[in-house]
Design an enzyme around this catalytic site. Structure first.
Site, mmCIF file in Angstrom:
data_model
loop_
_atom_site.group_PDB
_atom_site.id
_atom_site.type_symbol
_atom_site.label_atom_id
_atom_site.label_comp_id
_atom_site.label_asym_id
_atom_site.label_seq_id
_atom_site.Cartn_x
_atom_site.Cartn_y
_atom_site.Cartn_z
ATOM 1 N N SER A 188 0.838 -1.203 0.000
ATOM 2 C CA SER A 188 0.000 0.000 0.000
ATOM 3 C C SER A 188 0.869 1.247 0.000
ATOM 4 O O SER A 188 0.571 2.219 -0.686
ATOM 5 C CB SER A 188 -0.907 0.055 1.227
ATOM 6 N N ARG A 208 -5.686 0.146 -8.709
ATOM 7 C CA ARG A 208 -6.374 -1.151 -8.790
ATOM 8 C C ARG A 208 -5.558 -2.131 -9.624
ATOM 9 O O ARG A 208 -5.542 -3.326 -9.344
ATOM 10 C CB ARG A 208 -7.749 -0.957 -9.433
ATOM 11 N N ARG A 220 4.126 -31.489 8.205
ATOM 12 C CA ARG A 220 3.291 -31.806 9.360
ATOM 13 C C ARG A 220 2.747 -33.236 9.248
ATOM 14 O O ARG A 220 2.015 -33.562 8.310
ATOM 15 C CB ARG A 220 2.131 -30.804 9.400
ATOM 16 N N LEU A 237 -3.195 -24.851 8.049
ATOM 17 C CA LEU A 237 -2.183 -24.746 9.110
ATOM 18 C C LEU A 237 -2.725 -25.158 10.467
ATOM 19 O O LEU A 237 -1.986 -25.209 11.454
ATOM 20 C CB LEU A 237 -1.655 -23.310 9.200
ATOM 21 N N GLY A 238 -4.036 -25.423 10.546
ATOM 22 C CA GLY A 238 -4.620 -25.897 11.803
ATOM 23 C C GLY A 238 -4.452 -24.868 12.901
ATOM 24 O O GLY A 238 -4.491 -23.665 12.678
ATOM 25 N N GLU A 276 -10.199 0.726 -2.656
ATOM 26 C CA GLU A 276 -10.039 0.933 -4.109
ATOM 27 C C GLU A 276 -11.215 0.341 -4.865
ATOM 28 O O GLU A 276 -11.058 -0.351 -5.870
ATOM 29 C CB GLU A 276 -8.733 0.292 -4.605
ATOM 30 N N GLY A 277 -12.405 0.622 -4.388
ATOM 31 C CA GLY A 277 -13.596 0.037 -4.987
ATOM 32 C C GLY A 277 -13.885 -1.277 -4.318
ATOM 33 O O GLY A 277 -13.109 -2.234 -4.440
ATOM 34 N N ASP A 304 -18.259 -5.284 -4.198
ATOM 35 C CA ASP A 304 -19.609 -5.029 -4.719
ATOM 36 C C ASP A 304 -19.603 -3.938 -5.785
ATOM 37 O O ASP A 304 -20.312 -4.027 -6.781
ATOM 38 C CB ASP A 304 -20.551 -4.610 -3.587
#
Lengths: 321, 405, 249, 396
Positions: free
Chosen positions: B107, B264, B289, B359-360, B384-385, B388
């Protein structure tokens, strides 16, 4: 039996405010019934201002004097009023803490119905018809009362009139009574002269204040109005312990109808709106422009109350000179 | 407290991106080299501390000039104004690598590049360009962008901030909200209606130094998302501006919207980076894991999860590259950018959530990255919009009928 | 000490009021009913007084249709010992209703009869004082402080611009205001125990009501107001509006 | 500000009419407590990452701990529907607070009640009900999350008692508990039948609890690691009727049952917040509630909540009849938590940019529910439990 009896309140020899408004209501009712207005005052001794009651609409002023009435004495008042109730079409009190305490006692003693917190009173055939807010103002009830009803009229519902009646003062002997309840005294807190329920201007604060100490901002604004303003509060902040419950405006607090009502940082929960919606003019100050309070307010300012209120205080101070 | 990065039971290998459909073949060697350079910098300078920064809610301000040195700020700015003059695809690859680390980092660069340097380049005078662009490209001057207002998010045309022309300049008044970079910005590009008009056509852009009298910056700290980014509101109380504060070529709502289209576009690539980071973490976790005596990666449910993720990411890669090429050819339309923003953000939200779930219990710990991305992406979904709004922009483009009013 | 608490069942204060077709009462459909909030202060006071005394009996009394039994059980769940349901339809005349309550209270041997200051439905604010009058007992209304010692009751109530202190002897009738205490929530054990506590039902009916509801209607809407501006800059415009339009300054 | 108006629940299908008066009274009491005591403090507690301990006495006084256990042990003796409604209302406030009550009731009091001796029950249950003792449940181990039968914590019998060794992880209430129910293998390390439960006072030498820091979820709940190093216990520390992995799994079934209700509560909170916000938030000159996309969002939420409410209620009725099988509980836990995750996310999205601010609740629920999705049997494990029930074949 077309006469109306208005019970006026006094404290320490001074009539409480609201007497002219109550007489205006009594006057209107008496004229509709074709009778006269009697005012009655219970006191330990002299009461100032009785000579002005004729102008306010009293044909006659009955005074009941004795040490027993140095403090509010419901047992004594009820006993005395009961002895003369037969002379009247209706008995009215102010819908104050005292008037509302008294009205049902008298009604029960004389076997009459009682109309509480009434905003309009008239004659309808054989009945006395009263209009009163119920459900905390969310609905308006019209009630017909038979017999010699005892009616507590809201102080703000009638405007004082100048009727120019005789207002002749006559003494009435108190009836004998059994003292069941003894009022030991009234404590008036310093510097807090105006009660929320009586003030011409009410300035209420809510959660938006952020902290109990910020009520000081509202107190300053109230002070700028010069003794005719009181500080109120929403239920949320009363329940949170920010301010005493005596300040609460709303369905489980006080119902107020001042000329000018400021809602500061109050979003406008339905319980709160119920308690203040009959105010003549409502001003809302809130940072959330979508807050429901703006839907009932006459005037709104969207903004930070910490900036708006001090500016307003300054402006009111100037305007008041 | 130990740095959260050290809480891993065993460190995972460095990030590498999935490339199932050989989409890398669509990139040039130079593009790939740029990507590798940025990736290396992110891995070295940011990844070891990003989770700690997130918990502390701090933006690492010193990276501004580092980014400047690497040419990551306003990379498409021509060389004559101090920029490296890169392509849109290059810009996208940079955004991708930055958001692979954190949304707040991307950003920062995106606001500087697309929302501040772009409008100056596009709508500024020659003098403004020469004055502002070079130090911004170096990261010495930080900018922010003021369009959204507290009550006008998806509907910027309704804005009430106003600039009134005076004999010797302008007076700016009103409040803007959700300005990234606000607290460290030296200058803000502020969009205002002019001379008391309520017509969106009167909207113009202004360059407002944040130390001018009447400018107040309010930090927004109580956030569940974008915690590394500096969010703020900014109020302008009768701020006096000189004549040349106006961006002379700006005119109407179209001007700020063109900036949003740039931003965007960067998000399309950035979210791809977040999704790839989450996928990579989930994959590395799944192969290590062991549960019920075999790696999670050997179970059908987790394979389905990983297959879904990588399919979605591949779609996103193709969308981003193709859109980038269109943009470099000067052909990308705002609705095309909307389609890709809407898709890739939603895709990244899904991938982050599923990665977190793979990752539980470990997935809720701040030593891992997927849940942080998941929370950040909720902001990206909205800013940025909103999702919806893009639905309705695409809807309007395909039907010719506007349904948002 | 034996304490009666007279309680009512009212629409929740958050409920939206809809007027029934007949135009004299609300439409109860979809409305949540709760114990009258002021009655909760009376219930809490009764339970606390008994806890403090260590013995005695608390009785919740309600006059109304069968639905008030739910409210009575809430009182039992809070800790009231037993309940009396005077089964019938109350009238619009507080005095007639008070007579029904008195038919039970007069021979009940109660040292103290407690009410809420008012019920938030009809705002009648009269039954308690009327019951006291009919029983010829001392009465204090809208009390915000209470102390019972031996046979003596000390109360404080809020009046306009101050507080009023009063004393009387037991047996007495009191109505309770907000501020008297913080009512407890019924505990889960209390809710289960309530099922096993006695709830006696006696048919009752009003006689000689002298008040009739003519109509019940929604209040007129306030006309829409306007936003005069934003922030402190809007203060002059507000002051101007209050002075010349509303004429309240 | 968010949440200033009173919460009145969500009941589109008059599901209240399916509840008894006591059940509604229980629900209303807990709802009121959550509004009065919990909501005002939860934001700060969450932000600071600590369990709001000050709430424990109030919860105990209301009888929220082990409320479905018999009155003879100081509990309320509620049926399972009323118990479920408690969990629903607590989670309306915060998953972490529901977890606290859930652990105390379903994972500590329940095993003592189900597997304990009379003396153990008489000694522990009243103290746990009154909040005098706080319990935690030690089953999960660092490398055995979904597969507790693989645990490596051991209990070795000695002449005068037991010696426990091992590490337990993801233990809610762990650091503040005064007593832990610890599951350990008493026989061969490969033999899950040898798993037994032990009551371990946390001040026993060799027992340490350490908080898990840096969580992005359930921040208002304490999550800990327990270390047991040569913890010596007397003979009567063992839960005599516990027998094999089946015993702790029975406890989990109790807890999962509560979660099926809790998910509904969190979803109701988010829906309520989103609906109020939509009605008030004006964009393009009308409330966003007037737009089709937001109406669809709200309609979807309400539909899913209504289904979840019916599912939880029917499961509760089955449980009261002794017919709530573990796989039936799995179906409801899996559905309702997933439903709540979706609703929290959509509510947050409806709130727009404001939805990321701490003053609103939906994003806190969203983050919390990710833990709920994973704990007490992950979503995937419940898929496989149901899969096994349907097909008769274990796939895990």
């Amino acid at each position: 039996m077309a006469n109306v009896l208005a019970i006026l309140e006094q404290r320490d020899g001074a009539l409480r405010k609201g007497a002219p408004e109550l007489l205006a209501a009594a006057r209107q009712l008496a004229e509709a019934a074709g009778g006269a207005v009697d005012a009655i005052v219970f006191a330990a001794g002299e009461v100032a201002g009785l000579d002005g009651l004729g102008a306010a609409g009293a044909d006659r002023v009955r005074t009941v004097t004795g040490d027993a009435f140095a403090q509010y004495n419901p047992d004594g008042i009820v006993a005395t009023v009961a002895t003369i109730a037969g002379e009247y079409r209706a008995i009215v009190t102010s819908a104050t803490a005292t008037g509302k305490d008294l009205a049902p006692r008298i009604a029960a003693r004389i076997g009459a119905p009682c109309g509480m917190d009434v905003t309009q009173v008239e004659i309808a055939g054989d009945a006395v018809r009263v209009t009163r807010p119920v459900y905390a103002g969310k609905a308006i009830q019209v009630l017909d009362l038979a017999g010699t009803p005892v009616i507590a009229v809201r102080p703000s519902a009638y405007a004082a009139t100048s009727a120019g009646k005789a207002g002749a003062v006559e003494a009435l002997a108190p009836a004998s009574f059994t003292q069941r309840l003894t009022v030991t005294g009234v404590a008036e807190p310093e510097g807090e002269a105006v009660d929320v329920a009586e003030a011409r201007v009410v300035i209420s604060g809510g959660r938006g204040l952020g902290d109990p100490k910020h009520f000081a901002l509202l107190e300053e604004l109230a002070a700028a109005f010069g003794g005719e303003a009181a500080v109120g509060a929403s239920r949320a902040v009363v329940d949170a312990g920010w301010i005493g419950h005596g300040h609460q405006v709303g369905q489980t607090g006080k119902t107020v109808a001042p000329e000018l009502y400021f809602a500061v940082g109050i979003s406008g929960a339905i319980q709160h709106l119920a308690g203040m919606r009959t105010a003549k003019t409502i001003v809302a100050i809130n940072r959330d422009k979508d807050a429901p309070i703006f839907k009932v307010a006459d005037y709104g300012i969207v903004g930070d109350l910490f900036e708006v209120v001090p500016a307003l205080t300054e402006a009111v101070r100037k305007a008041k000179g | 407290m130990k740095p959260l990065a050290q809480l891993h039971p065993e460190p995972l290998p460095p990030f590498s991106h999935p490339d199932v459909l050989a989409t890398d073949t669509l990139l040039s060697d130079a593009e790939k080299a740029l990507r590798a350079e940025v990736r290396g910098w992110v891995d070295e300078r940011l990844m070891p501390r990003i989770n700690d920064l997130y918990f502390a809610g701090e933006f690492p301000g010193e990276i501004a000039t580092e980014m400047g040195r690497m040419g990551l700020l306003g990379p498409t700015t021509p060389k004559e104004y101090g920029g490296p003059g890169r392509s849109s695809v290059d810009y996208g690859l940079i955004m991708c690598e930055l958001l692979r680390c954190a949304s707040g980092i991307r950003s920062f660069a995106s606001v500087q590049s697309s929302l501040v340097m772009f409008p100056i380049r596009e709508y500024g005078s020659e003098e403004q360009k020469r004055r502002w662009l070079p130090p911004m490209a170096r990261g010495e001057v930080v900018g922010c962008f003021g369009l959204t207002e507290p009550d006008f998010g998806s509907n910027p045309a309704g804005m009430i901030v106003d600039a009134t022309e005076t004999a010797d300049g302008w007076v700016l008044h009103g409040t803007k909200k959700w300005l990234s970079n606000g607290p460290s910005a030296h200058v803000a590009v502020v969009w205002a209606k002019t001379n008391g008009s309520d017509d969106p056509k009167s909207i113009r852009g202004f360059l407002v130094e944040t130390d001018r009298p009447g400018v107040t910056v309010h930090r927004i700290d109580d956030k569940f998302s974008l915690r590394v980014s500096e969010s703020s509101a900014m109020s302008f109380d009768q701020v006096k501006l000189p004549k040349d504060a106006l961006l002379p070529k700006s005119g109407g709502l179209r001007s700020p919207l063109s900036c949003l289209t740039q931003a965007r576009y960067g998000i399309v690539w950035g979210t791809l980076g977040a999704a790839m980071a989450c996928y990579d973490e989930a994959l590395q976790y799944a192969v290590r894991r062991v549960m019920f005596d075999k790696p999670l990666a050997a179970t059908q449910l987790q394979q389905e999860r990983l297959a879904d993720m990588v399919t979605k990411i591949t779609n996103g890669q193709l969308l981003a590259i193709h859109l980038g090429r269109l943009k470099d050819a000067g052909q990308a339309t705002p609705a095309q950018v909307s389609l890709a923003k809407r898709h890739n953000v939603d895709m990244a939200c899904e991938v982050a959530r599923e990665a977190r779930r793979l990752l539980g219990a470990n997935g809720i710990l701040g030593g891992w990255h997927s849940m942080r991305h998941m929370a950040n992406l909720e902001s990206v979904y909205t800013y940025e919009g909103t999702h919806d709004m893009h639905t309705l922009i695409i809807g309007e483009a395909v039907t010719g009928m506007a349904a948002y009013r | 000490m034996k304490i009666a608490v007279c309680i009512r069942r009212v629409p929740d204060t958050t409920a939206k009021i809809v007027i029934a077709a007949a135009g004299t009462a609300i439409d109860p459909a979809g409305v949540k009913f709760v114990p009258n909030p002021y009655d909760e202060f009376a219930l809490e006071a009764a339970i606390a007084l008994k806890e403090q005394a260590g013995d005695g009996e608390t009785v919740a009394v309600a006059f109304g249709p069968d639905s008030v039994q739910e409210t009575l059980r809430t009182a039992l769940a809070m800790g009231i010992d037993r309940a009396v349901h005077l089964q019938g339809e109350p009238s619009a005349d507080g005095l007639a209703n008070a007579r029904v309550l008195v038919s039970h209270l007069k021979d009940g041997g109660y040292d103290l009869v407690l009410f809420g200051k008012l019920a938030v439905d009809d705002y009648g604010q009269q039954t308690g004082a009327m019951v006291a009058e009919l029983l010829e007992r001392p009465c204090a209304t809208a009390i915000a402080e209470l102390e019972v010692q031996g046979g003596t009751v000390k109360v404080m109530r809020e009046i306009e611009g101050g507080t009023e202190g009063a004393t009387c002897a037991l047996p007495a009738v009191l109505t309770c205001d907000k501020g008297l205490n913080n009512p407890r929530l019924p505990s889960l054990k209390g809710i289960m125990a309530a099922k096993k506590k006695p709830l006696d039902v006696t048919p009752a009916s009003v006689e000689g009501a002298q008040a009739t509801v003519v109509s019940l209607a929604l209040p007129p809407e306030r006309p829409a107001g306007r936003i005069v501006g934003e922030g402190a800059a809007a203060v002059p415009a507000l002051l101007e509006a209050l002075t010349s339009e509303a004429k309240v300054l | 500000m968010a949440g200033s108006a009173e919460y009145t629940g969500v009941d589109f299908y008059d599901i209240d009419s399916l509840l008894s008066e006591e059940e509604r009274a229980v629900r209303d009491t807990v709802r009121q407590w959550v509004s009065d005591a919990l909501i005002p403090v939860i934001g700060t507690a969450y932000d600071e990452g600590r369990f709001p301990k000050q709430l424990i006495p109030g919860m105990a006084e209301l009888g929220l701990f082990g409320a479905n256990l018999p009155e003879e042990y100081g509990c309320a003796g509620l049926n399972n529907v009323a118990y479920g409604l408690i969990m629903q209302e607590l989670e309306r406030g915060d998953s972490g607070i529901r977890s606290f009550a859930s652990v105390q009731g379903a994972l500590v009091m329940y095993p003592i009640f189900a597997f304990g001796s009379d003396e153990q029950k008489q000694h522990w249950l009243p103290k746990l009900a009154s909040g005098e003792e706080i319990g935690c449940f030690g089953l999960t181990e660092p490398d055995f999350g979904s597969n507790p039968a693989g645990m490596i914590t051991t209990a070795r019998e000695t002449s005068d008692g037991w010696v426990l060794n091992g590490t337990k992880m993801w233990i809610t209430n762990g650091s503040q508990a005064t007593v832990a129910i610890v599951w350990a293998k008493t026989g061969d390390i490969d033999d899950a039948k040898g798993i037994r439960g032990f009551i371990v006072p946390t001040n026993t030498p060799g027992f340490t609890g350490k908080d898990q820091k840096g969580k992005l979820s359930l921040r208002a709940s304490d999550t800990s690691e327990l270390h047991l190093q040569d913890v010596h216990l007397p003979k009567d520390a063992i839960l005599p009727k516990s027998a094999g992995i089946k015993s702790p799994l029975m406890c989990l079934t109790q807890a999962r049952y509560g979660i099926a209700w809790g998910g509904v509560g969190a979803a109701m909170a988010c829906y309520d917040e989103a609906r109020r916000y939509a009605m008030n938030r004006v964009m393009f000159g009308r409330p966003i509630a007037a737009t089709q996309l937001q109406q669809e969002r709200l309609a979807e939420m309400l539909t899913e909540i209504t289904k979840g409410q019916l599912l939880a209620l029917q499961l509760g009725r089955l449980k009261d009849q002794g017919k709530a099988t573990p796989s039936r509980v799995s179906l409801a836990k899996r559905n309702n938590v997933n439903m709540a995750c979706e609703i929290a996310r959509e509510a947050r999205r409806l709130l727009g940019a404001n939805g990321i601010l701490v003053e609103y609740h939906s994003m806190r629920h969203l983050a919390n529910l990710e833990s709920v999705y994973t704990y007490e049997g992950t979503h995937d494990m419940h898929s496989l439990i149901l899969g096994q029930e349907i097909t008769g074949i274990a796939a895990y």
